[in-house]
Design an enzyme around this catalytic site. Structure first.
Site, PDB file in Angstrom:
ATOM      1  N   TYR A  22     -29.844  -5.433 -15.732  1.00 14.45           N
ATOM      2  CA  TYR A  22     -29.879  -4.680 -16.990  1.00 14.45           C
ATOM      3  C   TYR A  22     -28.595  -3.875 -17.150  1.00 14.45           C
ATOM      4  O   TYR A  22     -27.998  -3.851 -18.223  1.00 14.45           O
ATOM      5  CB  TYR A  22     -31.084  -3.731 -17.019  1.00 14.45           C
ATOM      6  CG  TYR A  22     -32.411  -4.431 -17.069  1.00 14.45           C
ATOM      7  CD1 TYR A  22     -32.928  -4.889 -18.267  1.00 14.45           C
ATOM      8  CD2 TYR A  22     -33.167  -4.620 -15.915  1.00 14.45           C
ATOM      9  CE1 TYR A  22     -34.158  -5.538 -18.320  1.00 14.45           C
ATOM     10  CE2 TYR A  22     -34.394  -5.256 -15.952  1.00 14.45           C
ATOM     11  CZ  TYR A  22     -34.875  -5.712 -17.154  1.00 14.45           C
ATOM     12  OH  TYR A  22     -36.092  -6.353 -17.206  1.00 14.45           O
ATOM     13  N   ASN A  45     -37.206  -9.797 -27.927  1.00 18.12           N
ATOM     14  CA  ASN A  45     -36.317 -10.938 -28.107  1.00 18.12           C
ATOM     15  C   ASN A  45     -36.796 -11.787 -29.293  1.00 18.12           C
ATOM     16  O   ASN A  45     -37.889 -12.342 -29.247  1.00 18.12           O
ATOM     17  CB  ASN A  45     -36.322 -11.758 -26.815  1.00 18.12           C
ATOM     18  CG  ASN A  45     -35.459 -12.993 -26.850  1.00 18.12           C
ATOM     19  OD1 ASN A  45     -34.954 -13.399 -27.890  1.00 18.12           O
ATOM     20  ND2 ASN A  45     -35.300 -13.613 -25.703  1.00 18.12           N
ATOM     21  N   CYS A  53     -33.769 -14.297 -21.865  1.00 17.79           N
ATOM     22  CA  CYS A  53     -34.077 -12.970 -21.351  1.00 17.79           C
ATOM     23  C   CYS A  53     -34.655 -13.015 -19.936  1.00 17.79           C
ATOM     24  O   CYS A  53     -34.574 -12.029 -19.203  1.00 17.79           O
ATOM     25  CB  CYS A  53     -35.008 -12.223 -22.295  1.00 17.79           C
ATOM     26  SG  CYS A  53     -36.576 -13.049 -22.602  1.00 17.79           S
ATOM     27  N   HIS A  54     -35.190 -14.148 -19.528  1.00 18.60           N
ATOM     28  CA  HIS A  54     -35.747 -14.266 -18.181  1.00 18.60           C
ATOM     29  C   HIS A  54     -34.671 -14.177 -17.109  1.00 18.60           C
ATOM     30  O   HIS A  54     -34.987 -13.961 -15.940  1.00 18.60           O
ATOM     31  CB  HIS A  54     -36.536 -15.583 -18.039  1.00 18.60           C
ATOM     32  CG  HIS A  54     -35.701 -16.809 -18.133  1.00 18.60           C
ATOM     33  ND1 HIS A  54     -35.216 -17.281 -19.337  1.00 18.60           N
ATOM     34  CD2 HIS A  54     -35.245 -17.653 -17.165  1.00 18.60           C
ATOM     35  CE1 HIS A  54     -34.505 -18.379 -19.102  1.00 18.60           C
ATOM     36  NE2 HIS A  54     -34.508 -18.624 -17.806  1.00 18.60           N
ATOM     37  N   GLU A  82     -34.978 -23.010 -12.480  1.00 18.55           N
ATOM     38  CA  GLU A  82     -33.520 -23.119 -12.607  1.00 18.55           C
ATOM     39  C   GLU A  82     -32.827 -23.158 -11.248  1.00 18.55           C
ATOM     40  O   GLU A  82     -31.600 -23.151 -11.179  1.00 18.55           O
ATOM     41  CB  GLU A  82     -32.981 -21.945 -13.436  1.00 18.55           C
ATOM     42  CG  GLU A  82     -33.441 -21.966 -14.871  1.00 18.55           C
ATOM     43  CD  GLU A  82     -32.772 -20.894 -15.721  1.00 18.55           C
ATOM     44  OE1 GLU A  82     -31.861 -20.190 -15.238  1.00 18.55           O
ATOM     45  OE2 GLU A  82     -33.161 -20.783 -16.897  1.00 18.55           O
TER      46      GLU A  82
END
Length: 101
Positions: A22, A45, A53-54, A82
């Site tokens: 952040y 979002n 945003c993840h 990912e």
């Protein structure tokens, strides 16, 4: 450009398989004191699925306990998809998976 738009612009640049904090997003959006604002922006979002945003975690590499888009566990599952690995304590090794922008 609004503050939230600046934040979304930064988050859009985080590559697949990497995370940013952040605070990092706040600094890159123009104000290092916006870390909480980053959280507020990501919680609302407007383009989930497009704005990743993840890929934003706290400064210790932990995911949000109440991810706004699916609840607890969803953010972790998306990051694992990912290729991001979690340590035994549930955090992400930021040296290995942190975005070096």
């Amino acid at each position: 450009m609004t503050t939230f738009e600046k934040i979304y612009e930064v988050v859009l640049k985080i590559p697949r398989g990497r995370v940013a904090t952040y605070g990092q997003v706040a600094r890159m959006a123009g104000n290092p004191r916006w870390a909480r604002v980053v959280g507020y922006a990501l919680h609302v979002n407007p383009a989930f699925g497009l704005i990743p945003c993840h890929r934003v975690v706290n400064r210790e590499g932990y995911v949000a306990p109440g991810f706004a888009f699916g609840g607890e566990g969803v953010q972790r599952a998306m990051l694992e998809d990912e290729g991001i690995e979690f340590q035994a304590d549930g955090s992400i090794n930021l040296d290995k998976f942190g975005w070096k922008a």
